[in-house]
Write an enzyme that holds these catalytic residues in place. Sequence first.
Site, PDB file in Angstrom:
ATOM      1  NE  ARG A 295      -7.502  11.646   5.614  1.00  0.00           N
ATOM      2  CZ  ARG A 295      -7.772  10.967   6.663  1.00  0.00           C
ATOM      3  NH1 ARG A 295      -7.095  10.203   7.461  1.00  0.00           N
ATOM      4  NH2 ARG A 295      -9.052  11.297   7.025  1.00  0.00           N
TER       5      ARG A 295
ATOM      6  CD  GLU B   1      -7.093   0.021   0.976  1.00  0.00           C
ATOM      7  OE1 GLU B   1      -7.163   1.024   1.852  1.00  0.00           O
ATOM      8  OE2 GLU B   1      -6.178  -0.774   1.406  1.00  0.00           O
TER       9      GLU B   1
ATOM     10  CG  ASN C 210      -1.987   1.173   1.348  1.00  0.00           C
ATOM     11  OD1 ASN C 210      -1.426   2.080   1.097  1.00  0.00           O
ATOM     12  ND2 ASN C 210      -3.192   0.902   1.946  1.00  0.00           N
TER      13      ASN C 210
ATOM     14  CG  HIS D 206      -8.037   4.248   1.007  1.00  0.00           C
ATOM     15  ND1 HIS D 206      -8.441   4.143   2.403  1.00  0.00           N
ATOM     16  CD2 HIS D 206      -9.216   4.772   0.627  1.00  0.00           C
ATOM     17  CE1 HIS D 206      -9.641   4.467   2.537  1.00  0.00           C
ATOM     18  NE2 HIS D 206     -10.229   4.796   1.259  1.00  0.00           N
TER      19      HIS D 206
ATOM     20  CG  HIS E 118       0.924   6.247   4.814  1.00  0.00           C
ATOM     21  ND1 HIS E 118       0.126   7.088   5.092  1.00  0.00           N
ATOM     22  CD2 HIS E 118       0.264   5.060   5.224  1.00  0.00           C
ATOM     23  CE1 HIS E 118      -0.938   6.490   5.874  1.00  0.00           C
ATOM     24  NE2 HIS E 118      -0.827   5.317   5.879  1.00  0.00           N
TER      25      HIS E 118
ATOM     26  CB  THR F   8      -9.404   1.794   7.363  1.00  0.00           C
ATOM     27  OG1 THR F   8      -9.134   2.603   6.103  1.00  0.00           O
ATOM     28  CG2 THR F   8     -10.916   1.233   6.998  1.00  0.00           C
TER      29      THR F   8
ATOM     30  CG  HIS G  31      -5.877  -1.669   9.040  1.00  0.00           C
ATOM     31  ND1 HIS G  31      -5.254  -1.068  10.225  1.00  0.00           N
ATOM     32  CD2 HIS G  31      -6.293  -0.789   8.362  1.00  0.00           C
ATOM     33  CE1 HIS G  31      -5.675   0.064  10.198  1.00  0.00           C
ATOM     34  NE2 HIS G  31      -6.291   0.394   9.086  1.00  0.00           N
TER      35      HIS G  31
ATOM     36  NE  ARG H 179      -9.355   8.796   4.152  1.00  0.00           N
ATOM     37  CZ  ARG H 179      -9.472   7.901   5.388  1.00  0.00           C
ATOM     38  NH1 ARG H 179      -8.913   6.598   5.314  1.00  0.00           N
ATOM     39  NH2 ARG H 179     -10.489   8.232   5.911  1.00  0.00           N
TER      40      ARG H 179
ATOM     41  CD  GLU I 123      -7.140  -6.108   2.913  1.00  0.00           C
ATOM     42  OE1 GLU I 123      -7.295  -5.987   1.506  1.00  0.00           O
ATOM     43  OE2 GLU I 123      -6.662  -5.490   3.437  1.00  0.00           O
TER      44      GLU I 123
HETATM   45  N1  PXP Z   1      -6.220  -3.055   4.094  1.00  0.00           N
HETATM   46  C1  PXP Z   1      -6.905  -2.038   4.215  1.00  0.00           C
HETATM   47  C2  PXP Z   1      -8.425  -2.553   3.548  1.00  0.00           C
HETATM   48  C3  PXP Z   1      -6.447  -0.881   4.365  1.00  0.00           C
HETATM   49  O1  PXP Z   1      -7.646   0.103   4.406  1.00  0.00           O
HETATM   50  C4  PXP Z   1      -5.288  -0.595   4.736  1.00  0.00           C
HETATM   51  C5  PXP Z   1      -4.988   0.881   5.334  1.00  0.00           C
HETATM   52  O2  PXP Z   1      -5.183   1.894   4.333  1.00  0.00           O
HETATM   53  C6  PXP Z   1      -4.435  -1.382   4.795  1.00  0.00           C
HETATM   54  C7  PXP Z   1      -4.694  -2.620   4.434  1.00  0.00           C
HETATM   55  C8  PXP Z   1      -2.839  -1.391   5.229  1.00  0.00           C
HETATM   56  O3  PXP Z   1      -2.923  -0.877   6.471  1.00  0.00           O
HETATM   57  P1  PXP Z   1      -1.450  -0.501   7.130  1.00  0.00           P
HETATM   58  O4  PXP Z   1      -0.865   0.690   6.352  1.00  0.00           O
HETATM   59  O5  PXP Z   1      -1.632  -0.392   8.628  1.00  0.00           O
HETATM   60  O6  PXP Z   1      -0.517  -1.589   6.693  1.00  0.00           O
END
Ligand code: PXP
Length: 246
Positions: free
Chosen positions: A56, A77, A7, A50, A10, A108, A197, A52, A158
Site C-alpha cells: 500500500r 519491517e 520511518n 515497511h 508515509h 500495525t 509506534h 507490506r 522493539e
Molecule cells: N515501529 C514499528 C514496528 C512499526 O510497525 C511502525 C509503524 O509502521 C513504527 C515503528 C512507526 O510508527 P509511527 O508511524 O506511529 O511512528
Amino acid sequence: MPSLGVNIDHVATLRQARYRGLPDSPNAGPDPVEAALVAEEAGAEGITAHLREDRRHIQDRDIHRLRERIRTKLNLEMGLSPEILPLALQVRPADICLVPENRAEVTTEGGLDCAGRLEEIRQAVEVLQSNGSRVSLFIDPDEPQIQSAAKSGAVFVELHTGAYANATGPAQEMELLRLRHAVGHAKALGLRVNAGHGLDYRNTPPIAALEGVEELNIGHAIVARAVFAGLHAAVREMVGLARGPR
Ligand code: PXP
C-alpha cells in the site's frame, strides 16, 4: 539516549495516493528515497521502511533503492511472509524488524505473538541472521513475549509503544512503567531494546529517557509535521527529543 530511525512509509503513502502503479512517472513524487536522504542530513541514524504484503505504500523497488543510496542503515519491517522473505534475503538490510501484519489494519496494531509462534519465528530469525541481518521482534511489553523473544535467537526486540501513546494521565504513567519493566526484563535476558509506534513530539521524551533503549522508530508524526515545517526541520526536532538535552 537512543538514536532515531525515521520511518518513511508515509512519504510513499502520499505518492501512492495519486500514482499507484506509475512509479516512474515524472510526477510520481514524493520519493521516499529522497526523503530518507533528507532525514539522514537532518541527523537520523537509520531509515525504516515497511514492505507490506499489499504494497500500500513502500514498493519493492523502494527497498532496493534505499539499500543502495542511504548512508546510515536500513531497517526493513516485514511480516512473516514467504512472499517477502526472498526479497529480505536478497537485499540483506542491516536490520529486519518482524511485525504482525493483517491486511485490514490501518497500521500495525498489536505486537507479534512471539510466545504463540515461537518455532516459526525462531526459524525465520535463524535464516535472516545467518544471512547477515540483525533481527528485531516487534512485541508488546509483556513478560511471556519477552521470554519467547529471548528464546528465538533474535538480537533485538522493539517494544510496542502504541498503548502508551494512546493512553493519557495515570493510565499513560502505568504504560510507561510497564515499558520500563519490559526494558529491564529484556536486557536481563540478553536482548537489545528498541521502541516505537505512535510516538510524537509530546510523548517521545519519557520513552527516550528509559535507560537501555537504543533506538526509537518514528514515522507518522514526523511526516505529518513535515507538511507544515518541512522534513528536515521535522526530523531535526525529533532527533533532539530522542537524544535529549546534551
Ligand atoms: N515501529 C514499528 C514496528 C512499526 O510497525 C511502525 C509503524 O509502521 C513504527 C515503528 C512507526 O510508527 P509511527 O508511524 O506511529 O511512528
